[in-house]
Design a protein around this motif. Structure first.
Motif, PDB file in Angstrom:
ATOM      1  N   GLU A 292       0.826  -1.214   0.000  1.00 10.44           N
ATOM      2  CA  GLU A 292       0.000   0.000   0.000  1.00 10.44           C
ATOM      3  C   GLU A 292       0.858   1.260   0.000  1.00 10.44           C
ATOM      4  N   PHE A 293       2.007   1.219   0.674  1.00 12.47           N
ATOM      5  CA  PHE A 293       2.879   2.390   0.694  1.00 12.47           C
ATOM      6  C   PHE A 293       3.648   2.529  -0.617  1.00 12.47           C
ATOM      7  N   ALA A 294       3.933   1.411  -1.282  1.00  7.20           N
ATOM      8  CA  ALA A 294       4.554   1.497  -2.602  1.00  7.20           C
ATOM      9  C   ALA A 294       3.619   2.212  -3.570  1.00  7.20           C
ATOM     10  N   ALA A 295       2.328   1.854  -3.534  1.00  9.00           N
ATOM     11  CA  ALA A 295       1.357   2.521  -4.395  1.00  9.00           C
ATOM     12  C   ALA A 295       1.214   3.994  -4.027  1.00  9.00           C
ATOM     13  N   ALA A 296       1.241   4.308  -2.726  1.00 13.82           N
ATOM     14  CA  ALA A 296       1.126   5.703  -2.290  1.00 13.82           C
ATOM     15  C   ALA A 296       2.337   6.524  -2.741  1.00 13.82           C
ATOM     16  N   VAL A 297       3.535   5.955  -2.670  1.00  9.86           N
ATOM     17  CA  VAL A 297       4.742   6.651  -3.135  1.00  9.86           C
ATOM     18  C   VAL A 297       4.628   6.964  -4.625  1.00  9.86           C
ATOM     19  N   ARG A 298       4.158   6.001  -5.385  1.00 12.95           N
ATOM     20  CA  ARG A 298       4.038   6.225  -6.830  1.00 12.95           C
ATOM     21  C   ARG A 298       3.048   7.352  -7.134  1.00 12.95           C
ATOM     22  N   ARG A 299       1.901   7.354  -6.444  1.00 14.51           N
ATOM     23  CA  ARG A 299       0.924   8.420  -6.671  1.00 14.51           C
ATOM     24  C   ARG A 299       1.505   9.780  -6.297  1.00 14.51           C
ATOM     25  N   GLU A 300       2.245   9.820  -5.192  1.00 16.73           N
ATOM     26  CA  GLU A 300       2.841  11.080  -4.738  1.00 16.73           C
ATOM     27  C   GLU A 300       3.830  11.623  -5.756  1.00 16.73           C
ATOM     28  N   LEU A 301       4.717  10.783  -6.257  1.00 14.52           N
ATOM     29  CA  LEU A 301       5.753  11.253  -7.186  1.00 14.52           C
ATOM     30  C   LEU A 301       5.160  11.645  -8.529  1.00 14.52           C
ATOM     31  N   LEU A 302       4.177  10.900  -8.997  1.00 12.80           N
ATOM     32  CA  LEU A 302       3.559  11.252 -10.272  1.00 12.80           C
ATOM     33  C   LEU A 302       2.748  12.536 -10.159  1.00 12.80           C
ATOM     34  N   ALA A 303       2.199  12.810  -8.970  1.00  8.46           N
ATOM     35  CA  ALA A 303       1.394  14.025  -8.784  1.00  8.46           C
ATOM     36  C   ALA A 303       2.263  15.269  -8.674  1.00  8.46           C
ATOM     37  N   ASN A 304       3.413  15.200  -7.960  1.00  8.31           N
ATOM     38  CA  ASN A 304       4.241  16.380  -7.696  1.00  8.31           C
ATOM     39  C   ASN A 304       5.465  16.496  -8.590  1.00  8.31           C
ATOM     40  N   ARG A 305       5.950  15.363  -9.146  1.00  5.58           N
ATOM     41  CA  ARG A 305       7.099  15.333 -10.056  1.00  5.58           C
ATOM     42  C   ARG A 305       8.262  16.182  -9.536  1.00  5.58           C
ATOM     43  N   PRO A 306       8.864  15.795  -8.416  1.00  9.38           N
ATOM     44  CA  PRO A 306       9.999  16.559  -7.863  1.00  9.38           C
ATOM     45  C   PRO A 306      11.241  16.432  -8.738  1.00  9.38           C
TER      46      PRO A 306
END
Length: 609
Positions: free
Chosen positions: A31-45
């Motif tokens: 679940e945290f792997a999926a959350a990390v992916r959503r976070e990075l794709l949303a903010n694109r640091p």
């Protein structure tokens, strides 16, 4: 996915510190792997910093190129020890997902941990990550931070080394920091003051190897079947990769059921599924989890069904389409003891038919066969039916066993425990005495007299909601020790195993003594109130039983109204869950042979097995 809360990009705004955006995770949880992916794709640091050793970066980059195949980084433990340290690079790990997604969005990578082998061992005590389907991520993190885990100097030094690397990052580039939740507060505290460079070791060596496909379930934190589903969701759903582990768990058990049926010919009953659900729920609660893990699933499969089904569950969980045994890297078949400090062991003993056991001894006469198709069916006269006496003995003995089992239940219900005064009655109750040791009293047991005996027995294998068991009949005992019997089963003469000899499978049956009293249960208008075949048998049992107590064996107890009916007839229903009985014995008991005349008994032994 339905039921999952939305995770907006600004959900973790409280964890923003200048150009650093912290994203705490639970290591190894899907679940945290999926959350990390959503976070990075949303903010694109511009930079993604991960809590991984800097000196292992080349090996992780090589392992990323091999995904979705698993890889293992191996390096010596250090000091005088000859043991190796095995780090599994698996797709559903949040740190691995952070690296993969960072490559997709073109972000720079920063490995935060100091170059040292002696990493502090932190307690992995987290709430079940499956709760993220019901609560928001920031709620999970804040709930965890309310009860911080203890720190020591080793943890503070490790956090200071990570903080030193973060303090050296470019303040003009937005940076997402992915780190363990149990190190998060220690790193935040270390960031409050300038840190000195950590002491790095220079003599560090490692190697990348390929784990054998057969060992993945032992060494991975999420079982391979689940990670394979994650890969499919990740590819199909893009930036909204979500996997419901309960649904995947259901798919796993269904896959194991199909394999079990193909291997053994036995089907899993619905009551066994319910019992496994309760058992795994209880095992998960003992470990403060919401969903049971693979080990608990396997334990439940073995306890409720057998070792063969447990092996099928484990084998299905270990399946992973992308793992290959033959690769340019060295392939190792690792065990859980080599990878983890603490592991649990379970031994499964598969019992499958072997070719040598099925071989017929030479010189024995073969079983008779039809000279032409339909020969045995032509010999049916349809004038009468009867049972096969050896099977009658087996089922009568089992009826006696169930009556004794019911008596034991009744006796246990009528046990009274009281403090010792003048008599020890039926013996000292050791358990109650120890439980109340502080009172300084001895407790004794007193068995109250059992009123009434056990009469009729009803056994329900299948409630038959699909009307599969269409053969319903009543036959009378042939002597004083044989019960009258009413049952429903599959059509016996649709499966002939000899001339006038049909083979069927019980759905349920009723046995009652003394014999030769039972009318046709299935056409008796007194039982038209019944809504199903099991209820009709139970009503007949209450009606025909000459004893007060009636045994009812089934997957679930009868409707409450039957308690009232039994009380009106001065009867009592003793319910025994069928899951408490031996599944091997029940399997043998379900087979019934119907002969179309008494003459068939002379030749039946040549055709039955």
């Amino acid at each position: 996915m339905p039921g999952a809360p939305e995770s907006p990009a600004g959900e973790l705004s409280s964890l923003q510190r200048g150009h650093l955006r912290y994203f705490p995770v639970v290591p190894g949880r899907l679940e945290f792997a999926a959350a990390v992916r959503r976070e990075l794709l949303a903010n694109r640091p511009g930079v993604v910093a991960v809590e991984l050793p800097a000196w292992l970066q080349p090996f992780y980059m090589e392992a990323l190129d091999r995904l979705p195949q698993f890889s293992v980084v191996v390096y010596p433990e250090g000091g005088e020890s000859e043991r190796g340290v095995y780090v599994v690079v698996e797709p559903a790990d949040p740190f691995v997902e952070a690296l993969r997604t960072a490559q997709e969005i073109g972000a720079e990578l920063l490995f935060l941990e100091p170059n040292a082998i002696d990493r502090p061992h932190l307690p992995d005590l987290y709430p079940d990550s499956h709760s993220l389907r019901s609560i928001l991520l920031d709620q999970y993190i804040e709930a965890y931070r309310l009860f911080p885990q203890a720190r020591n100097d080793e943890i503070n030094d490790h956090a200071a080394g990570m903080a030193w690397r973060l303090q050296g990052t470019d303040s003009t580039k937005p940076t997402t920091v992915v780190l363990s939740l149990n190190l998060f507060d220690a790193v935040l505290d270390a960031m409050e003051k300038p840190q000195d460079p950590p002491r790095d070791r220079k003599d560090l060596t490692a190697e990348l190897v390929n784990p054998h496909p057969d060992c993945l379930a032992e060494i991975s934190q999420e079982y391979p079947f689940l990670q394979e589903r994650y890969e499919h969701y990740r590819a199909l759903m893009g930036d909204d990769a979500r996997v419901d582990r309960r649904r995947v768990q259901y798919e796993l058990l269904k896959e194991a059921e199909r394999n079990y049926l193909a291997q053994t010919g036995d089907a899993i009953a619905h009551w066994q599924r319910r019992m496994m659900a309760r058992y795994t729920r209880n095992l998960a609660m003992l470990e403060n989890q919401l969903v049971a893990g693979l080990f608990d699933l396997t334990v439940a499969a073995r306890a409720v069904v057998d070792d063969n089904y447990a092996w099928e569950v484990w084998h299905a969980a270990n399946s992973y389409a992308w793992q290959d045994e033959h690769t340019p890297l060295e392939t190792l078949n690792l065990s859980a003891e080599e990878v983890y400090l603490h592991s649990r062991r379970m031994r499964l003993r598969r019992r499958l038919p072997r070719k040598k056991q099925r071989l017929m001894p030479r010189g024995l006469k073969e079983r008779p066969k039809e000279k032409h198709p339909g020969e045995w069916a032509e010999q049916l006269d349809g004038n009468s039916i009867c049972s096969y006496p050896p099977e009658d003995l087996v089922i009568e003995d089992y009826g006696k066993f169930l009556r004794e089992r019911a008596k034991t239940i009744l006796r246990e219900e009528r046990v009274r425990v009281e403090p010792f005064t003048t008599s020890v009655h039926d013996g000292i109750d050791i358990r109650e005495t120890i439980r109340n040791w502080h009172e300084g009293k001895i407790y004794v047991r007193k068995f109250e007299r059992l009123s009434g005996d056990v009469g009729a027995v009803v056994v329900i294998f299948d409630e038959d909601p699909l009307d599969r068991y269409t053969y319903m009949t009543t036959w009378l005992g042939e002597h004083q020790n044989e019960s009258d019997m009413a049952y429903y089963a599959t059509q016996p003469f649709d499966h002939l195993v000899g001339p006038g000899i049909g083979r069927a499978e019980y759905g349920g049956f009723l046995m009652v003594l003394p014999p030769r009293r039972m009318f046709d249960v299935w056409n008796d208008p007194d039982y038209d109130f019944a809504e199903s075949k099991p209820e009709r048998l139970l009503m007949a049992a209450l009606d025909y039983s000459v004893e007060r107590h009636v045994v009812y064996v089934a997957a679930k107890p009868p409707r409450s109204i039957f308690r009232s009916i039994a009380a009106h007839l001065n009867r009592q229903i003793i319910y025994i869950p069928i899951g408490q009985l031996s599944p091997t014995k029940l399997k043998k008991l379900r087979v019934v042979h119907v002969l179309d005349s008494h003459e068939r008994r002379k030749v039946a032994k040549d055709f039955l097995w």
